[in-house]
Design a protein around this motif. Structure first.
Motif, short mmCIF file in Angstrom:
data_model
loop_
_atom_site.label_atom_id
_atom_site.label_comp_id
_atom_site.label_asym_id
_atom_site.label_seq_id
_atom_site.Cartn_x
_atom_site.Cartn_y
_atom_site.Cartn_z
N VAL A 32 45.82 43.13 39.57
CA VAL A 32 45.42 43.17 40.25
C VAL A 32 45.91 44.06 40.79
CG1 VAL A 32 43.80 43.17 42.66
CG2 VAL A 32 43.21 42.07 41.26
N ALA A 45 42.11 48.54 45.14
CA ALA A 45 42.50 47.98 45.01
C ALA A 45 41.86 48.32 43.73
CB ALA A 45 42.73 46.65 45.54
N LYS A 47 41.27 46.69 40.39
CA LYS A 47 41.13 45.04 38.57
C LYS A 47 40.97 45.41 37.41
CE LYS A 47 39.66 40.63 37.81
NZ LYS A 47 38.58 39.72 37.67
N GLY A 333 42.55 39.87 44.63
CA GLY A 333 43.82 39.99 43.92
C GLY A 333 43.43 38.62 43.48
#
Length: 343
Positions: A32, A45, A47, A333
């Protein structure tokens, strides 16, 4: 990418829009990244899933990549203040990169290392997680990995955020002991009732060894061995709201009122016609409540959330922020405990 998982210092641009600026965490399921949306100038964020091989050359990796893409696209439809927002899914070299809201805070797992939660706070967290699960179930997503590591507590607001909505296999062998429903441990079967079993385990973990009080019987029922013996999401929500002293959501109040007045129904199941003088018997069409949805282009680190979708209640009021919570965390995360290629 370098051998340690880092991209070049200048930052890779994903989908022509998302500039990677640093790694937030990595694990068996992938990495992440902290990134900036260069179009809207917001922090997000991202991934990057770890696949079994190269999708361009390996059929199994291509199959996993396609499934992850479909699941992530479905997750963009989940709307609830306690569900992490999946903003976008972009494909680079046949790998789906999942763009989601960035949450600043800590995981429930980290918080519990300092000790159990007070029962009222455990109920608040449980109610928020349940609301997010109901929103996911409404669009056909079974979470499959409800655990403290996938629950974030936002700094400053106390907002509870459930991450990782089916984005991965959620293989029972990859989940921590005590959070996998019996039917999942015995085979691949998973449904909404499996998520409710894990919610019961989450409540138990949050309470620790303290006397659970009225929450104990609810947790026991949620963790019944047989899925059919567990309370439904609506019943569990009503119990948590009652414990917290919150009013029932409108549809619950209506059903409760109807169940207490069976004598007002005729044999046809419809209300009996009034015989009082002056009544016309005409009924007015009730007003339909409005709906509110969060825009996928909203600020990803904003503390507030949208109104709950129909059938998914808003979370309980957040308590004052715990001054001990100051560690930045990214939504999803901790998704990385699941291996996408595992069956």
């Amino acid at each position: 990418m370098t051998e340690d998982g880092e991209h070049p210092p200048d930052g890779r641009l994903i989908g022509g829009r998302y500039r990677l600026t640093g790694r937030l965490g990595s694990g068996p399921a992938g990495t992440v990244w902290h990134a900036r949306d260069e179009r809207d100038d917001v922090r997000v964020a991202v991934k990057e899933p770890l696949l079994p091989g190269d999708p361009a050359e390996d059929e199994e990796s291509r199959r996993v990549a396609h499934r992850l893409y479909r699941e992530a696209r479905t997750a963009t439809r989940v709307r609830h203040p306690s569900a992490v927002t999946v903003h976008d899914v972009v494909t680079e070299d046949e790998v789906p990169w999942i763009v989601m809201e960035l949450v600043e805070g800590e995981s429930l797992r980290t918080a519990l290392r300092r000790g159990p939660l007070p029962p009222a706070e455990a109920a608040r967290v449980g109610l928020a997680v349940l609301g997010a699960l109901r929103a996911a179930h409404a669009v056909g997503i079974v979470h499959r990995d409800v655990k403290p590591a996938n629950v974030l507590l936002e700094d400053g607001t106390g907002r509870v955020v459930l991450t990782d909505f089916g984005i991965g296999d959620g293989h029972p062998d990859d989940a921590p002991a005590g959070f996998v429903a019996p039917e999942r441990a015995a085979g691949p079967g998973a449904g909404p009732a499996s998520d409710l079993w894990s919610l019961g385990a989450l409540l138990r973990a949050a309470l620790g060894d303290a006397d659970p009080g009225p929450l104990g019987p609810l947790a026991d029922r949620l963790q019944a061995d047989e899925p059919g013996a567990r309370p439904g999401a609506e019943e569990a929500e009503a119990a948590l709201r009652a414990y917290l002293g919150l009013t029932p959501v409108p549809e619950q109040a209506e059903r409760s009122e109807r169940s207490e007045q069976p004598d007002q129904l005729g044999k046809s199941g419809r209300p009996e016609k009034s015989e009082r003088p002056g009544e016309s018997g005409r009924s007015e069409k009730p007003e339909q409540p409005g709906k509110s949805e969060r825009s996928a282009e909203s600020e990803p680190s904003a503390g507030g959330g949208p109104d709950s979708p129909t059938g998914s209640p808003a979370t309980a009021p957040a308590p004052p922020a715990d001054p001990r919570r100051r560690t930045p965390f990214a939504a999803l995360g901790l998704l990385l405990a699941k291996k996408p290629g595992a069956e």
